[in-house]
Design a protein around this motif. Structure first.
Motif, PDB file in Angstrom:
ATOM      1  N   ILE A  25       0.843  -1.194   0.000  1.00  0.00           N
ATOM      2  CA  ILE A  25       0.000   0.000   0.000  1.00  0.00           C
ATOM      3  C   ILE A  25       0.879   1.245   0.000  1.00  0.00           C
ATOM      4  CG2 ILE A  25      -1.655   1.336   1.358  1.00  0.00           C
ATOM      5  CD1 ILE A  25      -2.776  -1.429   2.287  1.00  0.00           C
ATOM      6  N   TRP A  26       1.912   1.253   0.861  1.00  0.00           N
ATOM      7  CA  TRP A  26       2.843   2.382   0.905  1.00  0.00           C
ATOM      8  C   TRP A  26       3.453   2.611  -0.471  1.00  0.00           C
ATOM      9  CZ3 TRP A  26       8.137   1.725  -0.073  1.00  0.00           C
ATOM     10  CH2 TRP A  26       8.909   2.882   0.053  1.00  0.00           C
ATOM     11  N   PHE A  27       3.898   1.540  -1.108  1.00  0.00           N
ATOM     12  CA  PHE A  27       4.545   1.663  -2.414  1.00  0.00           C
ATOM     13  C   PHE A  27       3.573   2.229  -3.458  1.00  0.00           C
ATOM     14  CE2 PHE A  27       6.017   0.223  -6.551  1.00  0.00           C
ATOM     15  CZ  PHE A  27       7.366   0.535  -6.495  1.00  0.00           C
ATOM     16  N   SER A  28       2.328   1.764  -3.422  1.00  0.00           N
ATOM     17  CA  SER A  28       1.353   2.231  -4.416  1.00  0.00           C
ATOM     18  C   SER A  28       1.001   3.706  -4.238  1.00  0.00           C
ATOM     19  CB  SER A  28       0.089   1.382  -4.354  1.00  0.00           C
ATOM     20  OG  SER A  28      -0.618   1.635  -3.166  1.00  0.00           O
ATOM     21  N   LEU A  29       1.235   4.256  -3.047  1.00  0.00           N
ATOM     22  CA  LEU A  29       0.931   5.666  -2.784  1.00  0.00           C
ATOM     23  C   LEU A  29       2.079   6.604  -3.129  1.00  0.00           C
ATOM     24  CD1 LEU A  29      -0.992   5.305   0.593  1.00  0.00           C
ATOM     25  CD2 LEU A  29      -1.946   5.658  -1.699  1.00  0.00           C
ATOM     26  N   LEU A  30       3.231   6.055  -3.511  1.00  0.00           N
ATOM     27  CA  LEU A  30       4.347   6.907  -3.924  1.00  0.00           C
ATOM     28  C   LEU A  30       3.981   7.628  -5.215  1.00  0.00           C
ATOM     29  CD1 LEU A  30       7.395   4.518  -3.332  1.00  0.00           C
ATOM     30  CD2 LEU A  30       6.754   6.504  -1.963  1.00  0.00           C
ATOM     31  N   MET A  31       4.432   8.879  -5.330  1.00  0.00           N
ATOM     32  CA  MET A  31       4.154   9.640  -6.549  1.00  0.00           C
ATOM     33  C   MET A  31       4.869   9.005  -7.732  1.00  0.00           C
ATOM     34  SD  MET A  31       4.191  13.622  -5.223  1.00  0.00           S
ATOM     35  CE  MET A  31       4.907  14.101  -6.738  1.00  0.00           C
ATOM     36  N   LEU A  32       4.184   8.953  -8.862  1.00  0.00           N
ATOM     37  CA  LEU A  32       4.724   8.377 -10.078  1.00  0.00           C
ATOM     38  C   LEU A  32       6.008   9.100 -10.482  1.00  0.00           C
ATOM     39  CD1 LEU A  32       4.005   6.159 -12.084  1.00  0.00           C
ATOM     40  CD2 LEU A  32       2.815   7.864 -13.436  1.00  0.00           C
ATOM     41  N   ASN A  33       7.043   8.354 -10.796  1.00  0.00           N
ATOM     42  CA  ASN A  33       8.348   8.872 -11.214  1.00  0.00           C
ATOM     43  C   ASN A  33       9.041   9.714 -10.142  1.00  0.00           C
ATOM     44  OD1 ASN A  33       8.160   7.675 -13.802  1.00  0.00           O
ATOM     45  ND2 ASN A  33       6.897   9.385 -14.494  1.00  0.00           N
ATOM     46  N   SER A  34       8.699   9.502  -8.870  1.00  0.00           N
ATOM     47  CA  SER A  34       9.330  10.279  -7.799  1.00  0.00           C
ATOM     48  C   SER A  34      10.649   9.660  -7.343  1.00  0.00           C
ATOM     49  CB  SER A  34       8.382  10.394  -6.601  1.00  0.00           C
ATOM     50  OG  SER A  34       8.143   9.124  -6.036  1.00  0.00           O
ATOM     51  N   ILE A  35      10.921   8.442  -7.768  1.00  0.00           N
ATOM     52  CA  ILE A  35      12.150   7.738  -7.384  1.00  0.00           C
ATOM     53  C   ILE A  35      12.863   7.306  -8.661  1.00  0.00           C
ATOM     54  CG2 ILE A  35      13.080   5.712  -6.203  1.00  0.00           C
ATOM     55  CD1 ILE A  35      10.645   5.871  -4.341  1.00  0.00           C
ATOM     56  N   SER A  36      14.159   7.634  -8.718  1.00  0.00           N
ATOM     57  CA  SER A  36      14.881   7.308  -9.947  1.00  0.00           C
ATOM     58  C   SER A  36      15.958   6.254  -9.763  1.00  0.00           C
ATOM     59  CB  SER A  36      15.482   8.575 -10.560  1.00  0.00           C
ATOM     60  OG  SER A  36      16.330   9.212  -9.620  1.00  0.00           O
ATOM     61  N   THR A  37      16.315   5.958  -8.504  1.00  0.00           N
ATOM     62  CA  THR A  37      17.348   4.933  -8.272  1.00  0.00           C
ATOM     63  C   THR A  37      16.898   3.979  -7.169  1.00  0.00           C
ATOM     64  OG1 THR A  37      18.548   6.166  -6.571  1.00  0.00           O
ATOM     65  CG2 THR A  37      19.192   6.575  -8.874  1.00  0.00           C
ATOM     66  N   PHE A  38      17.495   2.824  -7.157  1.00  0.00           N
ATOM     67  CA  PHE A  38      17.193   1.854  -6.108  1.00  0.00           C
ATOM     68  C   PHE A  38      17.663   2.374  -4.757  1.00  0.00           C
ATOM     69  CE2 PHE A  38      17.926  -1.990  -3.560  1.00  0.00           C
ATOM     70  CZ  PHE A  38      16.661  -2.534  -3.622  1.00  0.00           C
ATOM     71  N   LYS A  39      18.743   3.141  -4.761  1.00  0.00           N
ATOM     72  CA  LYS A  39      19.237   3.731  -3.516  1.00  0.00           C
ATOM     73  C   LYS A  39      18.185   4.665  -2.907  1.00  0.00           C
ATOM     74  CE  LYS A  39      23.234   6.060  -1.546  1.00  0.00           C
ATOM     75  NZ  LYS A  39      24.584   6.564  -1.770  1.00  0.00           N
ATOM     76  N   GLU A  40      17.536   5.470  -3.738  1.00  0.00           N
ATOM     77  CA  GLU A  40      16.465   6.347  -3.259  1.00  0.00           C
ATOM     78  C   GLU A  40      15.290   5.532  -2.717  1.00  0.00           C
ATOM     79  OE1 GLU A  40      15.061   9.378  -6.004  1.00  0.00           O
ATOM     80  OE2 GLU A  40      17.088   9.540  -6.835  1.00  0.00           O
TER      81      GLU A  40
END
Length: 141
Positions: A25-40
């Protein structure tokens, strides 16, 4: 995967396949394209679920007392529902798990066999349940 030099995009997609329950659920609520690397992604995940001020979706063992096997509910379904809730318990004591699990069971042959054998651990109870369900499946077949 990181040691093998796998691309961030693949690691992020693979990470998604491992998520369940509140984490999904947490993951699905992240803004689209808000994370660009696995580290982030790792940093956001860690800060949200583990870090200071992070949200912990843990419950107390008291919530297990309300879980009851429904009329006509198969044992397998009850176990799945019970285990799903038990996973959300922070440091659940084995004796409490056994007590709340057996308390929620319908009064039938399986419950009688648990009391008769005086099982002490949840592992023993689930092993006995698996044997019971396998026997039921054989009789139905």
């Amino acid at each position: 995967m990181h040691l093998q030099g796998v691309a961030d995009e693949i690691m992020c997609r693979a990470f998604l396949t491992t998520l369940k329950g509140p984490v999904r659920i947490w993951f699905s609520l992240l803004m689209l394209n808000s994370i660009s690397t696995f580290k982030e992604l790792s940093a956001q995940f860690t800060s949200h679920f583990i870090g200071e001020g992070g949200h912990r979706y843990k419950k107390s063992t008291a919530c297990l007392m309300s879980i009851r096997q429904r009329e006509e509910e198969m044992l397998r379904s009850y176990i799945a529902r019970f285990n799903k809730e038990a996973l959300l318990i922070d440091e659940a004591d084995d004796k409490i798990l056994v007590a709340t699990f057996t308390n929620g069971l319908q009064k039938d042959k399986f419950l009688f066999s648990l009391y008769k054998n005086d099982l002490k651990t949840m592992l023993d109870v689930l092993y006995r349940a698996t044997k019971y369900m396998n026997a039921e499946d054989m009789l139905l077949a």
